[in-house]
Motif scaffolding. Structure first.
Motif, mmCIF file in Angstrom:
data_model
loop_
_atom_site.group_PDB
_atom_site.id
_atom_site.type_symbol
_atom_site.label_atom_id
_atom_site.label_comp_id
_atom_site.label_asym_id
_atom_site.label_seq_id
_atom_site.Cartn_x
_atom_site.Cartn_y
_atom_site.Cartn_z
ATOM 1 N N GLN A 28 5.739 0.402 -5.267
ATOM 2 C CA GLN A 28 4.878 0.839 -4.164
ATOM 3 C C GLN A 28 4.348 2.258 -4.342
ATOM 4 O OE1 GLN A 28 3.835 -1.251 -1.609
ATOM 5 N NE2 GLN A 28 2.371 0.427 -1.418
ATOM 6 N N MET A 29 5.173 3.160 -4.855
ATOM 7 C CA MET A 29 4.708 4.539 -5.041
ATOM 8 C C MET A 29 3.531 4.573 -6.010
ATOM 9 S SD MET A 29 6.481 6.867 -3.230
ATOM 10 C CE MET A 29 6.628 8.409 -4.116
ATOM 11 N N MET A 30 3.637 3.854 -7.112
ATOM 12 C CA MET A 30 2.538 3.820 -8.076
ATOM 13 C C MET A 30 1.325 3.125 -7.468
ATOM 14 S SD MET A 30 1.181 4.694 -10.903
ATOM 15 C CE MET A 30 2.532 5.370 -11.835
ATOM 16 N N ASP A 31 1.555 2.057 -6.723
ATOM 17 C CA ASP A 31 0.442 1.377 -6.062
ATOM 18 C C ASP A 31 -0.292 2.338 -5.130
ATOM 19 O OD1 ASP A 31 1.183 -0.935 -7.398
ATOM 20 O OD2 ASP A 31 2.145 -1.842 -5.646
ATOM 21 N N ASP A 32 0.461 3.151 -4.401
ATOM 22 C CA ASP A 32 -0.147 4.138 -3.500
ATOM 23 C C ASP A 32 -0.914 5.195 -4.296
ATOM 24 O OD1 ASP A 32 0.989 2.798 -1.366
ATOM 25 O OD2 ASP A 32 2.587 4.272 -1.058
ATOM 26 N N LEU A 33 -0.342 5.642 -5.405
ATOM 27 C CA LEU A 33 -1.007 6.638 -6.248
ATOM 28 C C LEU A 33 -2.324 6.085 -6.792
ATOM 29 C CD1 LEU A 33 -0.716 9.437 -7.773
ATOM 30 C CD2 LEU A 33 0.189 8.095 -9.661
ATOM 31 N N LYS A 34 -2.329 4.821 -7.166
ATOM 32 C CA LYS A 34 -3.508 4.200 -7.788
ATOM 33 C C LYS A 34 -4.676 4.012 -6.822
ATOM 34 C CE LYS A 34 -2.586 1.124 -11.163
ATOM 35 N NZ LYS A 34 -2.007 -0.107 -11.746
ATOM 36 N N THR A 35 -4.444 4.155 -5.514
ATOM 37 C CA THR A 35 -5.562 3.994 -4.578
ATOM 38 C C THR A 35 -6.590 5.101 -4.742
ATOM 39 O OG1 THR A 35 -4.577 5.268 -2.770
ATOM 40 C CG2 THR A 35 -4.090 2.888 -2.844
ATOM 41 N N LEU A 36 -6.121 6.277 -5.103
ATOM 42 C CA LEU A 36 -6.963 7.465 -5.299
ATOM 43 C C LEU A 36 -7.768 7.858 -4.068
ATOM 44 C CD1 LEU A 36 -8.261 6.795 -8.937
ATOM 45 C CD2 LEU A 36 -6.342 8.229 -8.232
ATOM 46 N N THR A 37 -7.470 7.284 -2.916
ATOM 47 C CA THR A 37 -8.222 7.608 -1.704
ATOM 48 C C THR A 37 -7.892 8.993 -1.161
ATOM 49 O OG1 THR A 37 -6.523 6.546 -0.351
ATOM 50 C CG2 THR A 37 -8.423 5.198 -0.989
ATOM 51 N N TYR A 38 -6.872 9.601 -1.648
ATOM 52 C CA TYR A 38 -6.421 10.916 -1.195
ATOM 53 C C TYR A 38 -7.077 12.052 -1.963
ATOM 54 C CZ TYR A 38 -3.806 9.817 -5.279
ATOM 55 O OH TYR A 38 -3.498 9.422 -6.560
ATOM 56 N N VAL A 39 -7.831 11.756 -3.037
ATOM 57 C CA VAL A 39 -8.467 12.801 -3.847
ATOM 58 C C VAL A 39 -9.746 13.244 -3.144
ATOM 59 C CG1 VAL A 39 -9.529 13.352 -6.073
ATOM 60 C CG2 VAL A 39 -7.533 11.844 -5.989
ATOM 61 N N PRO A 40 -9.823 14.540 -2.809
ATOM 62 C CA PRO A 40 -11.020 15.031 -2.126
ATOM 63 C C PRO A 40 -12.221 15.021 -3.079
ATOM 64 C CG PRO A 40 -9.547 16.857 -2.628
ATOM 65 C CD PRO A 40 -8.840 15.593 -3.034
ATOM 66 N N ILE A 41 -13.325 14.480 -2.621
ATOM 67 C CA ILE A 41 -14.541 14.428 -3.409
ATOM 68 C C ILE A 41 -15.512 15.439 -2.827
ATOM 69 C CG2 ILE A 41 -16.431 12.991 -4.212
ATOM 70 C CD1 ILE A 41 -14.213 11.350 -5.037
ATOM 71 N N GLN A 42 -15.909 16.389 -3.636
ATOM 72 C CA GLN A 42 -16.861 17.404 -3.177
ATOM 73 C C GLN A 42 -18.275 16.959 -3.550
ATOM 74 O OE1 GLN A 42 -15.594 21.078 -4.886
ATOM 75 N NE2 GLN A 42 -13.718 21.138 -3.696
ATOM 76 N N LYS A 43 -19.157 17.089 -2.587
ATOM 77 C CA LYS A 43 -20.553 16.670 -2.825
ATOM 78 C C LYS A 43 -21.442 17.866 -2.902
ATOM 79 C CE LYS A 43 -19.882 12.275 -0.658
ATOM 80 N NZ LYS A 43 -20.316 11.316 0.286
#
Length: 88
Positions: A73-88
């Motif tokens: 589960q920890m790796m599955d959560d890491l793989k979502t990448l939804t927590y990485v801030p995207i700067q525009k």
């Protein structure tokens, strides 16, 4: 070691990986999820931080197979990448 001390150390280590990309991925993951982790999850993350950034990034992005030791589960959560801030 007290939980809060462990979390503070992990936060520092998460955000000081050596490259900006790894900092954003690992540090962002910690910031998004770390406060809610169990002691077992904290143990997992502490050990995980010993891995090389290039490997962690490859596993998270699906460019390399995740070793059995890190699957779950920890790796599955890491793989979502939804927590990485995207700067525009």
């Amino acid at each position: 070691m007290e939980r809060e001390t462990r979390l503070k150390r992990l936060r520092f280590r998460s955000w000081h990986r050596g490259t900006k990309e790894a900092d954003l991925m690992v540090g962002g993951f910690f910031d998004a999820r770390g406060a809610h982790w169990s002691d077992e999850q904290i143990d997992w993350f502490e050990a995980f931080l010993e891995e090389q950034d290039v490997d962690i990034m490859a596993w998270a992005m699906g460019a390399a197979a995740v070793p059995a030791r890190w699957q779950g589960q920890m790796m599955d959560d890491l793989k979502t990448l939804t927590y990485v801030p995207i700067q525009k």
